[in-house]
Design an enzyme around this catalytic site. Sequence first.
Site, mmCIF file in Angstrom:
data_model
loop_
_atom_site.group_PDB
_atom_site.id
_atom_site.type_symbol
_atom_site.label_atom_id
_atom_site.label_comp_id
_atom_site.label_asym_id
_atom_site.label_seq_id
_atom_site.Cartn_x
_atom_site.Cartn_y
_atom_site.Cartn_z
ATOM 1 N N GLU A 1 -31.552 -20.601 -9.204
ATOM 2 C CA GLU A 1 -32.832 -20.312 -10.546
ATOM 3 C C GLU A 1 -32.174 -20.703 -11.762
ATOM 4 O O GLU A 1 -31.320 -20.103 -12.286
ATOM 5 C CB GLU A 1 -33.422 -18.719 -10.496
ATOM 6 C CG GLU A 1 -34.279 -18.611 -11.525
ATOM 7 C CD GLU A 1 -35.013 -17.345 -11.489
ATOM 8 O OE1 GLU A 1 -35.454 -16.824 -12.569
ATOM 9 O OE2 GLU A 1 -34.663 -16.551 -10.411
ATOM 10 N N LYS B 1 -35.970 -6.873 -11.062
ATOM 11 C CA LYS B 1 -35.730 -8.314 -10.480
ATOM 12 C C LYS B 1 -35.027 -9.018 -11.437
ATOM 13 O O LYS B 1 -33.966 -9.594 -10.869
ATOM 14 C CB LYS B 1 -37.164 -8.700 -10.242
ATOM 15 C CG LYS B 1 -37.159 -10.255 -9.462
ATOM 16 C CD LYS B 1 -36.761 -11.356 -10.434
ATOM 17 C CE LYS B 1 -36.828 -12.721 -9.691
ATOM 18 N NZ LYS B 1 -36.554 -13.809 -10.223
ATOM 19 N N ASP C 1 -22.839 -8.745 0.712
ATOM 20 C CA ASP C 1 -24.173 -8.647 1.354
ATOM 21 C C ASP C 1 -25.114 -8.679 0.348
ATOM 22 O O ASP C 1 -25.171 -7.494 -0.070
ATOM 23 C CB ASP C 1 -24.028 -7.636 2.351
ATOM 24 C CG ASP C 1 -25.354 -7.734 3.342
ATOM 25 O OD1 ASP C 1 -26.585 -8.159 2.899
ATOM 26 O OD2 ASP C 1 -25.096 -7.158 4.330
ATOM 27 N N HIS D 1 -36.570 -20.482 -20.393
ATOM 28 C CA HIS D 1 -36.547 -20.686 -18.856
ATOM 29 C C HIS D 1 -37.154 -22.169 -18.715
ATOM 30 O O HIS D 1 -36.405 -22.804 -17.803
ATOM 31 C CB HIS D 1 -37.625 -19.506 -18.132
ATOM 32 C CG HIS D 1 -37.380 -19.931 -16.592
ATOM 33 N ND1 HIS D 1 -36.535 -19.579 -15.897
ATOM 34 C CD2 HIS D 1 -38.422 -20.292 -15.873
ATOM 35 C CE1 HIS D 1 -36.712 -19.792 -14.783
ATOM 36 N NE2 HIS D 1 -38.015 -20.261 -14.618
#
Length: 425
Positions: A84, A262, A278, A376
């Site tokens: 991202e 998030k 993990d 972004h």
Amino acid sequence: MFVNRSRVKGFYQLSINERLELATHGRGLTEEEKSLLSGKQPFPMETADAMVENVIGQFSIPLGVASNFKVNGKDVFIPMATEEPSVIAAASNAARAAYDLGGFHTSTSGTIMRGQVQVLDCIDPFAARSRILENKEEIMNRCNEKDPTLVQLGGGVKDLEVHLVNTRKETIVVIHLLVDTKDAMGANAVNTMAEYVSPLIEKITGGRVVLRIISNLADKRLARARGVFDAQALGGVEIVKNIVSAFEFADADPYRAATHNKGVMNGISSVVLATGNDTRAVEAGAHAYAARSGSYRSLTTWEMNEDGNLVGTIELPMAVGIIGGATKTHPVAKACLKILGITTSDELAGIIAAVGLAENAASLRALSSEGIQAGHMRLHAKNLAVMAGAAHSDIDRVVQQAVEEKDVRYDRILQIVQEIQGEDL
């Protein structure tokens, strides 16, 4: 050129090789490890085939390093693996705002993991609970017999709990083995112990053991980070106030909290992945911890101090290790751990928490000022330029024109690329 500081002006403007040399300098990486990091030497297919089943190839994720991080007084470049755009830049920018005010300070609660043993068909669950506690030492000793190496290192089962859980059909008995897994994440050790001790638990309870597995809600393996962010570097006191308000919104509303957290996990999962840990276990534990009050809430807290600066804290489960699993089989993960310069899983957990806090600070700053899309999309434009077929030498020019036009859409970027290619004919 070489410095022992992560605060490097214009780091993003350096060449790939220059960034690689700065991030790895003094960390003891071999030339082979540097070649693997840079992609000059391919990741061995034999290693991939040994790691997972039915291998047919590999899927590469970009690996970058976040700069400007000072953690517990120590400068560190932080490897982050993510697809991202803006994640690494955002963490680096937020860390810069905290750097001169001391950077990040971390602490951990230890390296205890929970293993659950589910017992069904207990006629007398309350009495079974008592019998288990009466035989606590025998159960713990039996578990520790199965992993003498871990015990020699100071780990092993340290305690146990017995929970009575009311399901739709019955009251089930659930034993929690509290295992100190030291510098390993510990799933294999915990699961093996849980399975090994099950016959003894069946004998004691008179019930039937079914599930025997680790819990990813590692609430006895917490990582915490704290940082003070300079108000002027963030855009002023009003921005700080807006950030605090945005946090209060997320802490009160699960719809907002889901996106808020998030953003935290954008940073955390990138470091977890880069170090061969993990991601799913860490993410599951984080989100379960965010809902421990009965309502899904923010993983971070934000306040304004008396100087008008932003103060952030984070606390969440962090089940990561530096030994075992992909941390020792994946050569790039091993190289990333060297870049971090850590010697314990607690250090790694603290660094990861600091990155999560920085990532959240950057997201809230953007939301509280120009909006999340401005920065972004500026970075996303590079991806669009590649999709549109821009030559590598033309990408920066394409991005600059799209940003100046404030039109970062694929169709417009495709037009710009075609116009530039037409100039070269």
